[in-house]
Scaffold this motif. Structure first.
Motif, PDB file in Angstrom:
ATOM      1  N   THR A 124      62.617  16.110 -58.150  1.00  0.00           N
ATOM      2  CA  THR A 124      61.763  17.197 -57.682  1.00  0.00           C
ATOM      3  C   THR A 124      61.515  17.085 -56.180  1.00  0.00           C
ATOM      4  O   THR A 124      61.657  16.005 -55.581  1.00  0.00           O
ATOM      5  N   ASP A 125      61.101  18.192 -55.572  1.00  0.00           N
ATOM      6  CA  ASP A 125      60.725  18.154 -54.169  1.00  0.00           C
ATOM      7  C   ASP A 125      59.454  17.329 -53.953  1.00  0.00           C
ATOM      8  O   ASP A 125      59.242  16.783 -52.867  1.00  0.00           O
ATOM      9  N   GLU A 143      68.113  13.179 -49.307  1.00  0.00           N
ATOM     10  CA  GLU A 143      69.486  12.706 -49.506  1.00  0.00           C
ATOM     11  C   GLU A 143      70.150  12.390 -48.177  1.00  0.00           C
ATOM     12  O   GLU A 143      70.775  11.335 -48.003  1.00  0.00           O
ATOM     13  N   ASN A 196      66.556  11.548 -61.004  1.00  0.00           N
ATOM     14  CA  ASN A 196      65.167  11.337 -61.421  1.00  0.00           C
ATOM     15  C   ASN A 196      64.831   9.915 -61.849  1.00  0.00           C
ATOM     16  O   ASN A 196      63.690   9.659 -62.253  1.00  0.00           O
ATOM     17  N   ALA A 226      60.781  13.838 -53.660  1.00  0.00           N
ATOM     18  CA  ALA A 226      61.523  13.701 -52.405  1.00  0.00           C
ATOM     19  C   ALA A 226      60.595  13.669 -51.203  1.00  0.00           C
ATOM     20  O   ALA A 226      60.850  12.945 -50.230  1.00  0.00           O
ATOM     21  N   GLU A 239      64.096  21.032 -57.376  1.00  0.00           N
ATOM     22  CA  GLU A 239      65.080  20.560 -56.405  1.00  0.00           C
ATOM     23  C   GLU A 239      65.296  21.594 -55.299  1.00  0.00           C
ATOM     24  O   GLU A 239      65.812  22.674 -55.538  1.00  0.00           O
ATOM     25  N   ARG A 285      67.691  15.944 -62.311  1.00  0.00           N
ATOM     26  CA  ARG A 285      67.302  16.354 -60.966  1.00  0.00           C
ATOM     27  C   ARG A 285      66.008  15.687 -60.492  1.00  0.00           C
ATOM     28  O   ARG A 285      65.094  15.453 -61.269  1.00  0.00           O
ATOM     29  N   LYS A 311      76.613  15.387 -58.413  1.00  0.00           N
ATOM     30  CA  LYS A 311      75.727  16.547 -58.301  1.00  0.00           C
ATOM     31  C   LYS A 311      75.862  17.466 -59.503  1.00  0.00           C
ATOM     32  O   LYS A 311      74.862  18.023 -59.987  1.00  0.00           O
ATOM     33  N   ARG A 362      74.189  15.792 -62.633  1.00  0.00           N
ATOM     34  CA  ARG A 362      72.721  15.811 -62.641  1.00  0.00           C
ATOM     35  C   ARG A 362      72.163  17.198 -62.967  1.00  0.00           C
ATOM     36  O   ARG A 362      70.978  17.341 -63.237  1.00  0.00           O
ATOM     37  N   SER A 363      73.014  18.216 -62.927  1.00  0.00           N
ATOM     38  CA  SER A 363      72.539  19.593 -63.100  1.00  0.00           C
ATOM     39  C   SER A 363      73.398  20.356 -64.098  1.00  0.00           C
ATOM     40  O   SER A 363      73.997  21.374 -63.791  1.00  0.00           O
ATOM     41  N   VAL A 396      64.578  17.648 -51.215  1.00  0.00           N
ATOM     42  CA  VAL A 396      65.570  16.777 -51.839  1.00  0.00           C
ATOM     43  C   VAL A 396      66.792  16.644 -50.932  1.00  0.00           C
ATOM     44  O   VAL A 396      67.306  15.538 -50.717  1.00  0.00           O
ATOM     45  N   LYS A 397      67.258  17.758 -50.381  1.00  0.00           N
ATOM     46  CA  LYS A 397      68.415  17.716 -49.482  1.00  0.00           C
ATOM     47  C   LYS A 397      68.122  16.845 -48.252  1.00  0.00           C
ATOM     48  O   LYS A 397      68.979  16.064 -47.815  1.00  0.00           O
TER      49      LYS A 397
END
Length: 361
Positions: free
Chosen positions: A224-225, A36, A52, A228, A28, A222, A201, A204-205, A32-33
């Motif tokens: 993954t990049d 979002e 995920n 994303a 992440e 989470r 958030k 999820r973490s 991902v940011k």
């Protein structure tokens, strides 16, 4: 074979994944940011929280709203099991309200019948890519102080009276490969509530806002990049994908019109139906299994979404569910979904319609 679904992955998606792999930031991160932020802008909400899977989105959204033991959540039985299973994950109780025969979505009048002092939320499902009647559902929620969590896992880009699915209450989406857009696997929560977004958030973490400091019980949900990065590319294409689905559905409906024994998809004039599935009902004496077998022999893929309502599933019967929900039960015996995804050709559509016309004549 003309497949019932086919993900469209091009060089843009492949290059985006390679870029992430070469960067060394695989978990992440910034992708991902960015995803979002872009998805929130697309849906029209202030926040989005990537996870995920679509199931994880439903689960985390429920928990972020504080739903748990002793609460009741009203939802339709004619959907994928993850909708109600996510309620069970929290310790709350799914309460099933029957669907409308035309749209296959939850019937607002049946929702009202199911409200009790223990009711905390409603999960309308925007099935097959068409929004539920959100005007009526929002009025019911406001009158009874209920939370709305939209299951928009099949409704990326769908609208009701011009407003996108996932922006009425707290939205949840899936990016499974067969959806209107994909991240390979993944999900996202959309909301205008900052507190809900912050809680999601943390959930999820591992319940953390800051690494190794845990404020609440959480999970590893989470995105993954890698996922994303695919999503960022697909998000630019989803409207084009949807337009293709709509055109294919309209062509198929025109071709199948006036065939006895088949009911074509109903489109609510208030909605933009994005046709995650093109679903018909078979009603002319020939059995659905016979139709499916003959279509498959002709090289046409089909799907049944869903062959058994959730309240009739063995697991739910073991939990004591014995509801009579006749509209859902009848639909489960009659529905067949046909291919309308963006990869199919006009020739494919003609093959589907000509074959069905021949089989049902």
């Amino acid at each position: 074979m003309i497949p019932i679904a086919k993900p469209i992955i091009g060089e843009d998606e492949i290059n985006a994944v390679v870029e992430v792999m070469r960067s060394g930031v695989i978990a992440e991160g910034q992708k991902v940011k960015d995803f979002e932020s872009n998805f929130a802008d697309y849906v029209g909400t202030s926040y989005a929280v990537a996870v995920n899977s679509g199931t994880a989105a439903l689960h985390a959204a429920l928990l972020a709203h504080g739903i748990g033991n002793g609460d009741e959540v009203i939802t339709p039985p004619f959907t994928f099991a993850a909708t109600s299973n996510s309620v069970l994950f929290t310790g709350a109780k799914p309460v099933f309200a029957d669907i409308k025969e035309d749209t296959f979505n939850i019937d607002p009048e049946r929702i009202i019948e199911k409200i009790t002092p223990g009711t905390k939320a409603i999960i309308p499902v925007h099935l097959y890519g068409q929004s539920a009647d959100m005007k009526s559902i929002m009025e019911i929620a406001q009158d009874n102080d209920l939370i709305i969590i939209e299951d928009a896992c099949q409704a990326h880009g769908a609208t009701f009276e011009g407003k996108k699915s996932g922006s009425f209450g707290t939205g949840t989406f899936s990016f499974y490969p067969t959806k209107n857009m994909t991240t390979g696997e993944g999900g996202i929560i959309t909301t205008n509530d900052k507190t809900v977004a912050e809680k999601a958030k943390m959930i999820r973490s591992h319940g953390s806002r800051q690494r190794y400091y845990h404020e609440m019980l959480g999970y590893n949900l989470r995105m993954t990049d890698i996922a994303a990065a695919i999503g960022l590319v697909q998000l630019k294409k989803v409207d084009e994908f949807n337009d293709s689905r709509i055109r294919n559905a309209q062509y198929l409906s025109k071709s199948l019109n006036n065939i006895k024994g088949i009911s074509l998809p109903y489109v609510d004039r208030r909605c933009k139906h994005v046709f995650h599935q093109y679903t018909v009902r078979i009603r002319n004496g020939i059995t659905r299994d016979e139709i499916i077998s003959l279509l498959n022999k002709r090289g046409i893929g089909t799907g049944i979404y869903y062959p058994l309502p959730i309240h009739k599933q063995p697991f739910y019967k073991d939990l004591g569910y014995s509801d009579s929900l006749p509209v859902s039960e009848k639909a489960s015996e009659e529905v067949i979904s046909l291919p309308v995804h963006p990869s199919i050709t006009r020739t494919d559509l003609d093959t589907i319609s000509q074959t069905l016309r021949e089989l049902l004549s």
